[in-house]
Scaffold this motif. Structure first.
Motif, PDB file in Angstrom:
ATOM      1  N   TYR A 190      -1.689  18.986 -75.653  1.00 27.32           N
ATOM      2  CA  TYR A 190      -1.101  19.900 -76.630  1.00 27.32           C
ATOM      3  C   TYR A 190      -2.006  21.110 -76.783  1.00 27.32           C
ATOM      4  N   ALA A 250      -1.122  15.961 -83.606  1.00 21.51           N
ATOM      5  CA  ALA A 250      -1.159  15.739 -82.159  1.00 21.51           C
ATOM      6  C   ALA A 250      -2.243  14.730 -81.792  1.00 21.51           C
ATOM      7  N   LYS A 251      -3.405  14.859 -82.400  1.00 25.30           N
ATOM      8  CA  LYS A 251      -4.493  13.917 -82.123  1.00 25.30           C
ATOM      9  C   LYS A 251      -4.113  12.507 -82.560  1.00 25.30           C
ATOM     10  N   ALA A 252      -3.422  12.391 -83.681  1.00 21.03           N
ATOM     11  CA  ALA A 252      -3.008  11.074 -84.179  1.00 21.03           C
ATOM     12  C   ALA A 252      -2.046  10.390 -83.234  1.00 21.03           C
ATOM     13  N   ARG A 253      -1.359  11.177 -82.412  1.00 25.11           N
ATOM     14  CA  ARG A 253      -0.409  10.622 -81.446  1.00 25.11           C
ATOM     15  C   ARG A 253      -1.009  10.508 -80.053  1.00 25.11           C
ATOM     16  N   GLY A 254      -2.323  10.655 -79.957  1.00 22.86           N
ATOM     17  CA  GLY A 254      -3.018  10.428 -78.703  1.00 22.86           C
ATOM     18  C   GLY A 254      -3.015  11.593 -77.746  1.00 22.86           C
ATOM     19  N   ALA A 255      -2.541  12.748 -78.179  1.00 20.71           N
ATOM     20  CA  ALA A 255      -2.518  13.917 -77.298  1.00 20.71           C
ATOM     21  C   ALA A 255      -3.911  14.511 -77.161  1.00 20.71           C
ATOM     22  N   GLN A 256      -4.176  15.044 -76.007  1.00 23.06           N
ATOM     23  CA  GLN A 256      -5.403  15.803 -75.783  1.00 23.06           C
ATOM     24  C   GLN A 256      -5.142  17.221 -76.285  1.00 23.06           C
ATOM     25  N   VAL A 257      -5.951  17.685 -77.217  1.00 26.06           N
ATOM     26  CA  VAL A 257      -5.692  18.969 -77.872  1.00 26.06           C
ATOM     27  C   VAL A 257      -6.608  20.049 -77.320  1.00 26.06           C
ATOM     28  N   ASP A 260      -2.675  24.338 -78.885  1.00 18.66           N
ATOM     29  CA  ASP A 260      -2.343  24.893 -80.196  1.00 18.66           C
ATOM     30  C   ASP A 260      -2.815  26.338 -80.309  1.00 18.66           C
ATOM     31  N   VAL A 277      -2.612  20.195 -85.255  1.00 16.74           N
ATOM     32  CA  VAL A 277      -3.698  19.650 -84.436  1.00 16.74           C
ATOM     33  C   VAL A 277      -3.964  18.194 -84.802  1.00 16.74           C
ATOM     34  N   ALA A 278      -4.058  17.918 -86.093  1.00 15.08           N
ATOM     35  CA  ALA A 278      -4.311  16.541 -86.534  1.00 15.08           C
ATOM     36  C   ALA A 278      -3.153  15.619 -86.144  1.00 15.08           C
TER      37      ALA A 278
END
Length: 311
Positions: free
Chosen positions: A32, A45-52, A34, A42-43
């Protein structure tokens, strides 16, 4: 083949969450990118395991730059990448269909399918956009922001052009096709899109942005044989700037009766309505003024433009 996903967005809220949730278990990694969100994207996306990847917003932002930032962190073994805007949701079964197609067609660099508006009845603008997405199936000249792409082809042509304010996908496809690759649109459901355009000003800015893209694309690839967006730029200038200005000058310098020449516009609406309906015809004609504004903005501020937001 290993499939990764790159999602770009800014302040997409619940739409981004739906986008990332639909990718769970279907692509890895999910990256992801941003662009200065302030809504907790951002938070989430991170909570869903995405690399930000968070873009440095002190530099001019473009969607093309965001996509390139995602491509830069793709693992070397990623053969295919699904590009998505953060306001889109992948349809069930799309990746299997598109992956099979690219596997069977080694010269195909891009596979895209049917993008549909989630709420086409919410506004006339959403309905117009839904119709805009309905393009012919088969080998195509370009794709939109959602597409499954061959990573080797993307890297071979240098990825997206960072500086483009809009129209980055068609410009990329011009270079892909020039390098011998193919672009295909498949008869398959690919994504839901949530334009959320409910106000005239949003539609106007989106259309103005298209005019800017036409002019910039023509400047880059307008020479024969491609003639990329030359006709679109010409139509925007003629109908949106040259013709109304000429009529006004005639009325001021020759005779006020020249204002009657503005009847050419309702006549054009009538002509086009036979092909796509009254609403489509009306906004197509009116949109030429917004497109002309975007063309002139590009010509006057060439190389110094900023992205034209519409949401």
């Amino acid at each position: 083949m290993k499939v990764a996903a790159i999602v770009i967005g800014r302040n997409e809220g619940a739409r981004l969450i739906a986008c990332l949730d639909a990718l769970a278990g279907k692509a890895a990694p999910v990256i992801y990118v941003d662009s200065g969100s302030t809504d907790g994207s951002v938070a989430a996306a991170k909570a869903r395991g995405a690399q930000v990847v968070a873009l440095d917003m002190t530099r001019p932002f473009t969607a093309a730059r965001a996509r390139n930032a995602g491509l830069a962190v793709l693992p070397e073994d990623a053969a295919l990448v699904q590009l998505l805007d953060g306001d889109c949701v992948l349809r069930e079964g799309w990746l299997d269909i598109a992956c099979d197609f690219l596997t069977a067609h080694p010269r195909a660099a891009v596979a895209c399918g049917r993008r549909r508006e989630r709420q086409p009845d919410a506004s006339v603008y959403n309905a117009l956009i839904d119709a805009e997405w309905d393009t012919p199936v088969g080998q195509a000249k370009a794709c939109g922001g959602d597409a499954l792409m061959r990573v080797s082809a993307l890297r071979a042509v240098g990825g997206y052009r960072d500086t483009l304010i809009a129209g980055e996908e068609p410009e990329l496809c011009v270079r892909l096709r020039a390098a011998g690759w193919q672009v295909w649109r498949l008869e398959a459901e690919m994504t839901w899109h949530d334009a959320a355009i409910t106000r005239f000003g949003q539609w106007w800015n989106r259309t103005r942005r298209a005019g800017h893209a036409f002019a910039e694309g023509a400047a880059l690839h307008g020479a024969p044989p491609e003639r990329h967006w030359v006709a679109e730029t010409r139509r925007a200038l003629i109908w949106g700037a040259v013709l109304p200005l000429a009529i006004l000058l005639l009325a001021l310098l020759v005779t006020p009766w020249a204002l009657a020449l503005f009847m050419v516009y309702p006549l054009q609406v009538l002509r086009l309505s036979r092909r796509g309906g009254t609403a489509w015809a009306l906004f197509t004609v009116l949109g030429k003024v917004a497109e002309a504004q975007g063309v002139l903005q590009y010509l006057l501020r060439r190389g110094r433009g900023r992205i034209i937001e519409y949401k």
